[in-house]
Design an enzyme around this catalytic site. Structure first.
Site, PDB file in Angstrom:
ATOM      1  N   LYS A  58       0.440   4.978   8.252  1.00 22.47           N
ATOM      2  CA  LYS A  58       0.999   5.337   6.952  1.00 22.47           C
ATOM      3  C   LYS A  58      -0.097   5.422   5.906  1.00 22.47           C
ATOM      4  CE  LYS A  58       2.269   2.039   4.523  1.00 22.47           C
ATOM      5  NZ  LYS A  58       1.700   1.100   3.524  1.00 22.47           N
ATOM      6  N   LYS A  66      -7.276   1.288  -2.943  1.00 18.62           N
ATOM      7  CA  LYS A  66      -6.876   0.865  -1.599  1.00 18.62           C
ATOM      8  C   LYS A  66      -7.091   1.985  -0.594  1.00 18.62           C
ATOM      9  CE  LYS A  66      -5.308  -1.700   1.706  1.00 18.62           C
ATOM     10  NZ  LYS A  66      -3.981  -2.305   1.799  1.00 18.62           N
ATOM     11  N   THR A 111       0.874  -1.173   0.000  1.00 15.44           N
ATOM     12  CA  THR A 111       0.000   0.000   0.000  1.00 15.44           C
ATOM     13  C   THR A 111       0.904   1.212   0.000  1.00 15.44           C
ATOM     14  OG1 THR A 111      -1.756  -1.158   1.182  1.00 15.44           O
ATOM     15  CG2 THR A 111      -1.813   1.244   1.206  1.00 15.44           C
TER      16      THR A 111
END
Length: 289
Positions: free
Chosen positions: A238, A170, A95
């Site tokens: 993150k 995502k 990701t």
């Protein structure tokens, strides 16, 4: 077919094991070799660098921690691009940022290499059971070539458009997960404060309109006091920060995601829980202990 795989962490180990079960030969690299031992014991072989992997296979999958790790894996002196050859397909399943995904595809094309972004959802359970959801961006022909491989590790896969679109998808996923993790924590805290049996509440809610993946997968862990990472808080933070940065570029306000980022930052910094699982969010409410 021999496949390269870089990144044998919590998710990567499950993916590699399922590739091996599907009778693919898998050659692996990880920054710390000891973390790859479990898949080496299951039949994977070792390479000393990403470049060494790129020199011997046609398809390489990468899944590392952060965008800066992706850059190192692809652009370093011993990186994938240093060993890449024409007609190769490289797939970043980390990701990461849509911007980096676009850059990888552009720079790969100059080498005659197709680079796709294909982040996943499903956590450690999905990786172990081969039931991940794959969200891809990139060349359609390359995606078709990859489909049998993806089907051995996932239950759902979709190409959303050119490079970067998998990462954007995502981000939509993580925005949703952020909201369900907040709802799960507050629901459990409320149920306990009201004197209810939280396990009974969980099973009842899972049978109705409140059912969601976070509760089904992380609810039982919370009730057992299991805060081991199926997905690290540091990695979720993150992701949330990437989502908020991308939303800012799109001139969007995401108040729930803002709140989730603030709460997880408090948990990571104030409670020193960067390496705990995302279900540890409930620890912000002392009365749940």
């Amino acid at each position: 077919m021999k496949i390269g795989f870089i990144g044998t962490g919590v998710m990567g180990r499950g993916i590699v094991n399922n590739l091996l079960k599907a009778d693919y030969e898998v050659v692996v690299y990880n920054r710390t070799k000891a973390h790859a031992q479990a898949v080496l014991d299951n039949g994977a072989t070792w390479a000393d660098s990403p470049r060494a992997i790129a020199q011997q296979v046609e398809i390489v999958l990468t899944m590392v921690g952060y965008p800066q790790d992706v850059e190192e894996i692809y652009y370093g002196d011993t990186g994938l691009f240093a060993g890449a050859h024409a007609e190769q397909i490289l797939v970043d399943m980390t990701t990461s940022t849509p911007t980096l995904a676009e850059k990888l595809a552009k720079d790969g094309a100059e080498l005659g290499v197709k680079v796709l972004d294909a982040p996943v959802s499903g956590g450690d359970v999905g990786a172990k059971n081969g039931t991940l959801t794959i969200m891809a961006g990139g060349d359609a022909e390359a995606f078709a070539t990859l489909t049998p491989i993806f089907e051995s590790i996932s239950k759902a896969l979709h190409l959303f458009g050119p490079a970067g679109k998998g990462q954007h998808t995502k981000m939509a996923n993580q925005i949703m997960i952020a909201a369900t993790m907040l709802g799960l924590s507050e629901s459990f805290v409320y149920a306990k404060a009201a004197g209810l049996n939280v396990e009974d509440v969980m099973h009842t809610l899972s049978a109705g309109g409140a059912q969601n993946w976070s509760m089904d997968n992380y609810g039982p862990r919370i009730l057992k006091g299991d805060y081991a990472p199926g997905f690290y808080i540091k990695h979720f933070l993150k992701d949330l920060r990437i989502a908020l940065d991308e939303a800012n570029k799109l001139d969007l306000a995401l108040p729930t995601t803002d709140l989730a980022e603030a709460l997880y930052t408090k948990l990571a910094d104030g409670f020193d829980m960067n390496n705990a699982g995302t279900q540890a969010l409930i620890k912000l409410w002392a009365q749940f202990e």
